[in-house]
Scaffold this motif. Sequence first.
Motif, PDB file in Angstrom:
ATOM      1  N   VAL A 263       0.834  -1.202   0.000  1.00  0.00           N
ATOM      2  CA  VAL A 263       0.000   0.000   0.000  1.00  0.00           C
ATOM      3  C   VAL A 263       0.874   1.258   0.000  1.00  0.00           C
ATOM      4  CG1 VAL A 263      -1.691   1.299   1.331  1.00  0.00           C
ATOM      5  CG2 VAL A 263      -1.940  -1.153   1.076  1.00  0.00           C
ATOM      6  N   VAL A 311      -0.112   3.387   8.225  1.00  0.00           N
ATOM      7  CA  VAL A 311      -1.254   2.810   7.497  1.00  0.00           C
ATOM      8  C   VAL A 311      -2.337   3.861   7.361  1.00  0.00           C
ATOM      9  CG1 VAL A 311      -2.956   0.952   7.391  1.00  0.00           C
ATOM     10  CG2 VAL A 311      -0.888   0.626   8.695  1.00  0.00           C
ATOM     11  N   THR A 312      -2.650   4.514   8.482  1.00  0.00           N
ATOM     12  CA  THR A 312      -3.752   5.465   8.471  1.00  0.00           C
ATOM     13  C   THR A 312      -3.468   6.599   7.496  1.00  0.00           C
ATOM     14  OG1 THR A 312      -3.992   4.948  10.797  1.00  0.00           O
ATOM     15  CG2 THR A 312      -5.252   6.806   9.970  1.00  0.00           C
ATOM     16  N   CYS A 315      -3.539   5.383   3.827  1.00  0.00           N
ATOM     17  CA  CYS A 315      -4.896   5.096   3.370  1.00  0.00           C
ATOM     18  C   CYS A 315      -5.699   6.377   3.202  1.00  0.00           C
ATOM     19  CB  CYS A 315      -5.611   4.164   4.345  1.00  0.00           C
ATOM     20  SG  CYS A 315      -5.041   2.481   4.212  1.00  0.00           S
ATOM     21  N   LEU A 316      -5.538   7.294   4.122  1.00  0.00           N
ATOM     22  CA  LEU A 316      -6.282   8.539   4.010  1.00  0.00           C
ATOM     23  C   LEU A 316      -5.847   9.297   2.762  1.00  0.00           C
ATOM     24  CD1 LEU A 316      -6.593   9.877   7.671  1.00  0.00           C
ATOM     25  CD2 LEU A 316      -8.198   8.539   6.328  1.00  0.00           C
ATOM     26  N   SER A 319      -7.456   7.721  -0.236  1.00  0.00           N
ATOM     27  CA  SER A 319      -8.910   7.611  -0.206  1.00  0.00           C
ATOM     28  C   SER A 319      -9.560   8.483  -1.273  1.00  0.00           C
ATOM     29  CB  SER A 319      -9.412   8.038   1.175  1.00  0.00           C
ATOM     30  OG  SER A 319     -10.675   8.624   1.070  1.00  0.00           O
TER      31      SER A 319
END
Lengths: 343, 338, 511
Positions: A263, A311-312, A315-316, A319
């Motif tokens: 990711v 990760v946060t 991912c944000l 998004s």
Amino acid sequence: MNRIFASRLFWPVVMLLALFIVNLIAFPGFFSIELKNEHLFGSLIDIVRNGAPTLIIAIGMTLVIATRGIDLSVGAICAIAGAVACSIILGSPDPGSVGTVVVAIVVAMVISLVLGVWNGFLVAVLGIQPIIATLILMTAGRGVAMLITEGQILTVNSPPFKVLGSGFLFGLPVATVIAVAIFVLAALLTRRTALGLLIESVGINPEASRQAGVRSRGLLFAVYTFCAFCAAVAGLILTSNQTAADANNTGLFIELDAILAVVIGGTSLMGGRYSLLGTLVGALVIQTLVTTVYTVGIPPIATMVFKAAVVTVVCLLQSPTTNAAFARWRTSLSSRTRKGVAA
Amino acid sequence: MSVAPFPPATGAGRVLGGIRDVFTSPKYGPVLVTFLLLIVVFAVGGSRYRGFVSGPVILNLFVDNAYLIVLAVGMTFVILTGGIDLSVGAVVAMSTMIAASLLQAGWSAGVVIPLILVVTSVLGLLVGLMVQVFKIQSFIATLAAMFLARGLCYVISKDSISITDPFFVALAQTKIPLGDRMSITPSVVIAIALVLVAMVVLHYTRLGRTVYAIGGSEQSGMLMGLPVARTNVLVYVISGFCSGLAGVLFTFYTLSGYSLTAVGTELDAIAAVVIGGTLLTGGYGFVLGSVLGVLVLGTIQTIITFEGTLSSWWTRIFIGVLLLVFIILQKILTARRR
Amino acid sequence: MSEPVPVVEMTNISISFPGVKALDQVSFRMFPGEVHSLMGENGAGKSTLIKALTGVYSVDSGIMTLSGSRVAFTGPAQAQEFGISTVYQEVNLLTNLSVGENIMLGREPRRFGLIDWRATRIRAAELLTRLHLDIDPNSLLGSHSLAIQQLVAIARAIDVQAKVLILDEPTSSLDADEVAELFRVIRSLKDEGVAILFVSHFLDQVYEIADRLTVLRNGSLVGEYLTDEILRIDLVQKMIGKELTLLDDLEKKTHDSTSGDDGETPFLQAIGLGKKGAIEPIDLKVYEGEVVGMAGLLGSGRTELARIISGIDRPDSGSLSINGKPGRLRTPRAALSRGVAYSSENRKAEGVVEELTVRDNIALALQADRGWFRRIPKRRQDELTASYIQALGIRPPNPDALVKNLSGGNQQKVLLARWLAIAPRLLILDEPTRGIDVGAKAEIQKLVVNLAENGMSVIFISAELEEVLRLSHRIVIMRDRTMVADIQNDDISVESLLAIIADGSILEDAS
């Protein structure tokens, strides 16, 4: 071309550089590499050695994710591969011989490939969602590993086996060499043949691919099997490094690190276009993060908090909501400037 | 496809047809299979060991698995919407650590327990917002929460901390007698109360029905004017709350807090829910089914304990096999209906 | 009788999306107790109009009144409050819940804050009875046929005191008995004074149930008619319209090609090919170098037939032979390997792979055929891409551009290039010219003629009759899921085609 490169690898590389700088400040000798007994030593070498298992699995995971899939069972496969190899080595009359180790490794790999085919079967033939299909092996796999080790931690004392995890080749750690080899193998296999194109095509638009004559079933079998192969290699390296097969802890949470590396590397979890180079950078970011935590003097066990933060944030950033908000912001900015010009 | 909604039915044929319909229904089929499975597992235990099918053994099942029941309740909400929560094991561990460390620091139980429930619910809220607002897949969002919770455990302490707070000790030692030599713990009462509340919420409130609607089709739910977004966030809050509560019950059980506790418990909870007949794609399932799922897992564990020679790792393998069977069963039942 | 007040009246409504004027000054009205049918082909603006009516889209300009008072919807909830209910083509209900709950979800009667299931069931049963439906409200919705689900959706829709009920393609997946049941329900609602908007591709059904018609074409209003007063042929003509003959430079091709010669083996022959719910059994022959035009309205079975021939859907009856050799085409891959390629009408969902480059998209089918190991060498790919970019005029002429950044017409050309690259023996083009500009259209038409001259067989599916007439040697006409005509294209007029599409009968002079 320039822009595409920037958008895909820009942030992971920035992240990596930022971590390097933090390290350099905390530990000025961070970049120094010494040659001792024809072996390279230094923080960077530690990073590429300790990060090798995660990178290897992340390579397999990248291809699985490119097909819109996910493989949660890699940690369990690590444990099984390690358990099989160690129990064979321990059971043989001559644990130190190269022959024994080769047999152990080959058997471990074959068993892991069968497990990969099993995952591929559940996904490609039975049509079970990948996250659910691989959850089965994730749950049962460690039980299988314990069955093989009979619940013991199998400590092996076999010099040839130990080479995998802590040996050196051409001055570089063997684990790193293996990781590089698998990286090159994966890159050649998918980019020099049409595999990469077909995988991306199936990941982006399965129906259009089907109508164009792409056989997605075979591709799915291939990626899940390859991912299991990577997991087995990583499992053997981890086991060799610890000189013991621990069914409970070998490769624990490594599936999460691998997914994280993919990711961070800019490959979307929605499948489609993938970047092995991005995954490489992603794996380095994770391992450097771990090292940074050490060098900066934060209790190493808190690494997971940082991983959670990474990760946060990643991912944000990826998004659709964030992208839409950015796009709105940009249009409002540009329309404002245009209005300003008009006025 | 015929327009006649009712097949011509006569007495026995109708009953048989009805039974077949119920078993092949994606709604009731898996739950019934689970119920039969539980009976079979018990029969196996009973045929092998004297005193297996007895009050104390059955009650112990509840005592040992009270926290898992609570976890499974929260997980049921999440899975019913088609999501998944990988963070519950880590949140349990975090709750035990918060409890142990704060109690050690002299806080009173009356403050600590509500605080834990608030903290874990807020964590669930954050996960819910990531899933709903930022459209992050639930397993990734809960993965982040899992890392965070596990990491925070280590930050609090890497060693096990024992709990000596009188309230916790009292609750750990309290036995509520139920007749001859049989008793349960307050944890069981709490777990059962939670199950009852969850059943009411799922079946008698708009929130609960929206949970099912989201699992059926988020799109349709939205077109029907249901509060889809709010509910999608709430299920993660509920799961967070349940994880916190399970953590508290876990400390009643172990009287300690430890970072590495409950590793892999999320898999047990997911397995219990799936074996209990909830479809992993959402839309079908019952809380009571999840309780049955927990009991099946618990019974298998008990048999393995009774067996003595059979080692504990068989539990994991059995769970994996059961997961496989139920996932394939679900696949078949839903495919038939398409 | 004096005209009553319309329950809905829209005057000069316009709605635009970036780059498209979806509705241009359209007026539309509905009267209570009347079934009104909205007619038009793809892109006519039907769904935009429905979405304006249900408050999903807001209107750019124009006036909307409900029962005489002016309104401006801000969302679907508001439209529902005014009594406008919609049942969409894909039944938007929840198959995992009971029939009764689907009807009542979101407005169940409650007691002490908890849902009162008894009252809910009773109310649901009342609504079902109102529609004369004998369904157990406790049964799972998913256990019923689509037809029943459709009726349950209507039951839900009328519970909100509906004044206007919109049925969007309600019959597309129903069989004749089920349609009859639906019509019974529609009539009983009509008697209760509900205004019903019935959207359907099936002319027979429209003529059976509708009192009034509104025809749209390309986002504009063609007209409003009473069903009794407009002939089918006129209606179809109004829906399809006459395209300006901008493309006269395309030579009127000769009809003396190989088709129909006695004794010749057709390249493709289908006998009794059918699939339940999609098409009735059909016989079809396609000869080498022949362009077979396939005409018919949307939903007539033209796409369904093409999908079965090309292995995308499996038939449940009949047989297919290629070059005289019988064989089942069970997958698109099997069809492709025998030289049959299908270019989907659904360009974005089933055609191009948007996130890939022009080069990759063009190479995809050829590469799939060669297998993963034998990659088309980079230089060969470049040549291939460059030649098709040039031959088809793909803009921008950049092989590395992502296909999602191309216009519709250029995406279509990329898709065509993909199929041409594998040199199929039979190319099935499903609406290749829909939604693309006139220039690109002419180029694609020229291409089809050239391909056929070079011996390729083409099945050309289009809703535009002029186009079909201009290109085809032979024309097959589909209507209500069956083939109603298979005729040589010898001086057939648009009018006679229209007549066949409208009435299903072949005029004397057409054969």
